[in-house]
Design an enzyme around this catalytic site. Structure first.
Site, short mmCIF file in Angstrom:
data_model
loop_
_atom_site.label_atom_id
_atom_site.label_comp_id
_atom_site.label_asym_id
_atom_site.label_seq_id
_atom_site.Cartn_x
_atom_site.Cartn_y
_atom_site.Cartn_z
N SER A 218 0.83 -1.19 0.00
CA SER A 218 0.00 0.00 0.00
C SER A 218 0.87 1.24 0.00
O SER A 218 2.06 1.20 0.32
CB SER A 218 -0.93 0.01 1.22
OG SER A 218 -0.18 0.03 2.42
N GLY A 219 0.25 2.35 -0.38
CA GLY A 219 0.94 3.63 -0.41
C GLY A 219 -0.09 4.73 -0.45
O GLY A 219 -1.30 4.49 -0.29
N GLY A 220 0.38 5.96 -0.68
CA GLY A 220 -0.51 7.10 -0.67
C GLY A 220 -1.55 7.06 -1.77
O GLY A 220 -2.58 7.73 -1.68
N THR B 266 -4.00 0.64 -2.46
CA THR B 266 -3.60 -0.61 -1.82
C THR B 266 -3.79 -1.75 -2.81
O THR B 266 -4.77 -1.78 -3.55
CB THR B 266 -4.46 -0.88 -0.56
OG1 THR B 266 -4.31 0.22 0.34
CG2 THR B 266 -4.04 -2.17 0.13
N LYS C 216 -6.36 -3.87 -7.08
CA LYS C 216 -5.80 -2.59 -6.62
C LYS C 216 -6.90 -1.57 -6.41
O LYS C 216 -7.70 -1.29 -7.30
CB LYS C 216 -4.80 -2.04 -7.64
CG LYS C 216 -4.19 -0.70 -7.21
CD LYS C 216 -3.35 -0.07 -8.29
CE LYS C 216 -2.10 -0.87 -8.52
NZ LYS C 216 -1.24 -0.22 -9.54
N ASP D 150 6.64 6.51 -12.25
CA ASP D 150 7.17 5.99 -10.98
C ASP D 150 7.95 4.70 -11.22
O ASP D 150 7.72 3.69 -10.56
CB ASP D 150 6.04 5.76 -9.98
CG ASP D 150 6.54 5.66 -8.54
OD1 ASP D 150 7.68 6.10 -8.28
OD2 ASP D 150 5.80 5.14 -7.69
#
Length: 236
Positions: free
Chosen positions: A19-21, A24, A40, A143
């Protein structure tokens, strides 16, 4: 296990994979096809969502859906496959149903040491092929980093996490004004506000390859601010 969460009446959540900003990723089970998949949640951080008005949220959602559909049309062995999109009034944010890549991330692989030249060359060919396929579809990843490259059992690299990249424009209207991406892999022009350039992904790709074969990042510094300054001004 009781109280299992089922998305869209079909996808049963099993384990959280990461998970991240921006969302998840879950390991899930497709009850219809009886197979494991990756699910996701594509969303901004809850604190950011609270600051966005309804129109911005609607635009963000449509941007996610549009690019997810474009990505779903890419049939490439080095790009994670999207099987299905869940977007309904019953869900507060879209869900992407993707293939579950069984293997470890490049980041986990590199924790054991750098790659040999031959192993690095194979990695580079695969990730570059994935980026070419995405760019031809009009998608910039934004990214590219070791944590977003998965390695199949045979070592084939698979580029993942395209879903969070499309939220860059929406995230920039939040009060935080933060960038999407890891500081040491962000291209200098992005720090100057230039977005949508496929060459930015190639900068990140170059940094990823350097780390893969040398075992250290040339621009990483003790703090985020110092790292960003190095990306913008340090000699290459």
């Amino acid at each position: 296990m009781t109280g299992k969460t089922v998305i869209d009446g079909r996808f049963e959540l099993r384990d959280r994979l990461g998970s991240g900003g921006m969302g998840t990723v879950w390991r899930a089970f497709d009850l219809a096809l009886q197979r494991e998949v990756a699910l996701k949640e594509v969303r901004l951080a809850e604190t950011d969502m609270a600051r966005l008005d309804a129109e911005v949220v609607r635009m963000m959602r449509e941007r996610v859906m549009r690019e997810a559909r474009a990505l779903a049309r890419i049939d490439h062995p080095n790009v994670v496959t999207i099987h299905h999109i869940v977007d309904s009034p019953d869900t507060p944010h879209p869900w992407l149903v993707m293939e579950l890549v069984r293997g470890r991330s490049l980041q986990e692989r590199l924790s054991a040491g750098p790659m040999s030249p031959a192993e690095g060359a194979a990695l580079g060919r695969g990730v570059l092929a994935a980026l070419r396929a995405a760019h031809e579809a009009g998608i910039c990843h934004r990214d590219v980093k070791p944590a977003n490259v998965l390695l199949r059992a045979d070592g084939t690299p698979v580029l993942t996490d395209f879903g969070i990249a499309v939220l860059e424009d929406a995230s920039r209207v939040t009060a935080t004004g933060g960038l999407v991406g890891s500081p040491e892999y962000i291209a200098p022009e992005r720090l100057h506000g230039e977005e949508g350039n496929p060459a930015s992904d190639l900068w990140s790709f170059g940094m990823l390859m350097y780390v893969a074969v040398e075992g250290a990042h040339p621009l990483r510094r003790p703090t985020t601010a110092a790292t960003l300054a190095a990306v913008m001004t340090a000699p290459i």
